[in-house]
Write an enzyme that holds these catalytic residues in place. Sequence first.
Site, short mmCIF file in Angstrom:
data_model
loop_
_atom_site.label_atom_id
_atom_site.label_comp_id
_atom_site.label_asym_id
_atom_site.label_seq_id
_atom_site.Cartn_x
_atom_site.Cartn_y
_atom_site.Cartn_z
N TYR A 347 0.85 -1.19 0.00
CA TYR A 347 0.00 0.00 0.00
C TYR A 347 0.89 1.24 0.00
O TYR A 347 1.75 1.41 0.86
CB TYR A 347 -0.90 -0.04 1.23
CG TYR A 347 -2.05 0.95 1.28
CD1 TYR A 347 -2.17 2.00 0.38
CD2 TYR A 347 -3.02 0.84 2.26
CE1 TYR A 347 -3.22 2.89 0.44
CE2 TYR A 347 -4.09 1.73 2.34
CZ TYR A 347 -4.18 2.76 1.43
OH TYR A 347 -5.23 3.64 1.50
N CYS A 348 0.67 2.13 -0.98
CA CYS A 348 1.35 3.42 -1.04
C CYS A 348 2.87 3.22 -1.05
O CYS A 348 3.40 2.49 -1.88
CB CYS A 348 0.89 4.30 0.11
SG CYS A 348 1.48 6.01 0.02
N VAL A 349 3.61 3.83 -0.11
CA VAL A 349 5.06 3.74 -0.12
C VAL A 349 5.55 2.31 0.07
O VAL A 349 6.62 1.94 -0.42
CB VAL A 349 5.67 4.66 0.95
CG1 VAL A 349 5.48 6.11 0.58
CG2 VAL A 349 5.08 4.39 2.32
N PHE A 376 -1.72 -1.10 -3.96
CA PHE A 376 -2.74 -0.11 -3.64
C PHE A 376 -2.10 1.27 -3.76
O PHE A 376 -1.20 1.62 -3.00
CB PHE A 376 -3.25 -0.28 -2.20
CG PHE A 376 -4.05 -1.52 -1.93
CD1 PHE A 376 -4.49 -2.35 -2.94
CD2 PHE A 376 -4.36 -1.87 -0.63
CE1 PHE A 376 -5.22 -3.50 -2.68
CE2 PHE A 376 -5.10 -3.01 -0.34
CZ PHE A 376 -5.54 -3.82 -1.37
#
Length: 614
Positions: A347-349, A376
């Site tokens: 997710y993200c980073v 994500f």
Amino acid sequence: MFGAMVKLQAEAAEAMLAGMASLTPVALARDGGIPAAWNAMADQLAAAWQPQAAADPAGLRDALGGALADPGQWRGFVDGWYRALPFPDDATRERLLADSLQLWDSILGQYGIGPEAGRDVPELPRRDRRFADPRWRDQPVFALIHQSYLLLADQVNALVEQAEGIDPAHRQQLAFTMRTLIDALSPANFPATNPVVLERLVQTRGESLVTGLRHVLSDLARGQLTQSAPGAFVVGRDLATTPGKVIHETRLFQLIQYSPVTPQVLAAPLVIFPPWINRFYILDLTPQKSFVRWAVEQGVTVLMVSWKSADASLADVTWDDYIRAQIEAIEVARARFKVPAVHTIGYCVAGTTLAATLAVLARRGEGDKVASATFFTAQVDFELAGELRNFIDDTQLAMIDGLAREGCIDGRYLASTFNLLRGQDLIWNYVVNNYLLGEDYRAFDLLHWNGDATNLPARWHRDYLRDLYRDNLLVEPDRLSADGTPIDLRRIATPCFIQAGREDHIAPPQSVWRLTDHLAGPWTFTLAGSGHIAGVVNPPAARKYQYWTNPGVTESYDAFVATAEEHAGSWWPHWIAWLRAQAPAEVPAKGKRVPGGRGDTVIEEAPGRYVMQP
């Protein structure tokens, strides 16, 4: 009295704009997103307004209603703004002020005042949801104030766009900074020029502003803007309640295994890597919103990484440590369940580092250890990374270094940064409602999570911003390495599911799409309605938003959007169908799929200690 209050706001506005050239996005985030600058004036306002409201509410109302008796009051108010702003020359300033005067004549004419009185004049020309309440139009003074402000905002933004001799990156940073300051100077944010606040002040005889000042003092003490009712949610009681146990622990993370609820489960377990800049329970909020609980109910063995909030013991952590941690979590899951491969989510980073992890495994000939990878709202190519790029020039990176204490960046600075990206919603909305109107805070699980700040290792944070956001090295083959292995994203043959949010302001969908340009294996792209959080956390039972698919289009994001098929509701069922297709084999849920079910190591109950640590 009204003139005195307006003069006070004009002086505050001028003070906030003084020295604007030295302001940068990082400076704004460091200062908590500007409410601290507002607070210095709030004390004076409270002292001036509370006695008047308590002793003579009718007199206060009459003073406001007769404010137009002296047009110099409101003309001086706006003129102060114009003289404080850095217009290129006096001629431009005077021209724009003349435009404002023309606007004022037009507006006053709608109220039967001035040379335009009685003429067929159009409705107020500019609309903005901050001024949607009818009280902004009931009295001409407030119509003048908010319409003049909106005109000023349009004019300043246009000047930034038209300015010559500015490179695109600096222009974008200047536009962001100016928009942030203009948002801060909205008349909605000041008691003297907000009719809703003034009416509440009169109705409560000054108590609303007193309550608001208590909220201000509380936030100043904790060093962070409050967005959700304090004490309404407790992690482990209200949030992060999906049953499970911590089965593995290092100095950097804990690994949680959740208990199955179905007789059969997919043979390949799912290892989730949440962002290390936030707490993992964004994916395990209340039971009705929990992605983890929903995935378990679909027959998936779910393991969640819970990153430790950084302290001095993690000051030496670098990029390599996060890649090694992800590989370690994958190996723990493979060994515990005796399976050749696992599913993964980043997710993200953490999706950025998952891509690097996959590239490292591929280079080592171990890519088959991951059956699938889901991303994500994750970016690997940062050329189109949006407004966060405004924080990564050399000056601001040096400023970030200066914020470090004991080798760590306080998570409250990061929270302010993300709040600034949506300042109207995540800063000034709370200034108005909770400071000026004195309203109680709402109990909102998502905002509780948003305020649950996580500290970062300063060295790793600086390298991430420099190497990825600024220099965009991850998409250049072998320019970066991890754990001694060069990274080339083109080696990733793992099947990938890539999800983006249509309104994402942190990882714009055009930027997320760029991952598709660097993969050797099959991939599918799904565009979700809403943004960085609500676009991901959208359980099917909520029946909210929509998502778009277009399996035949691969050439560009714009081509995907142009002919995409829209589907109502959550994209989660679409994803679980894709996941099952990658590795459909199932096994009984009893035995090792139950944490500690056959004497396997169990450290403690979920959600574990790390998520509780400041």
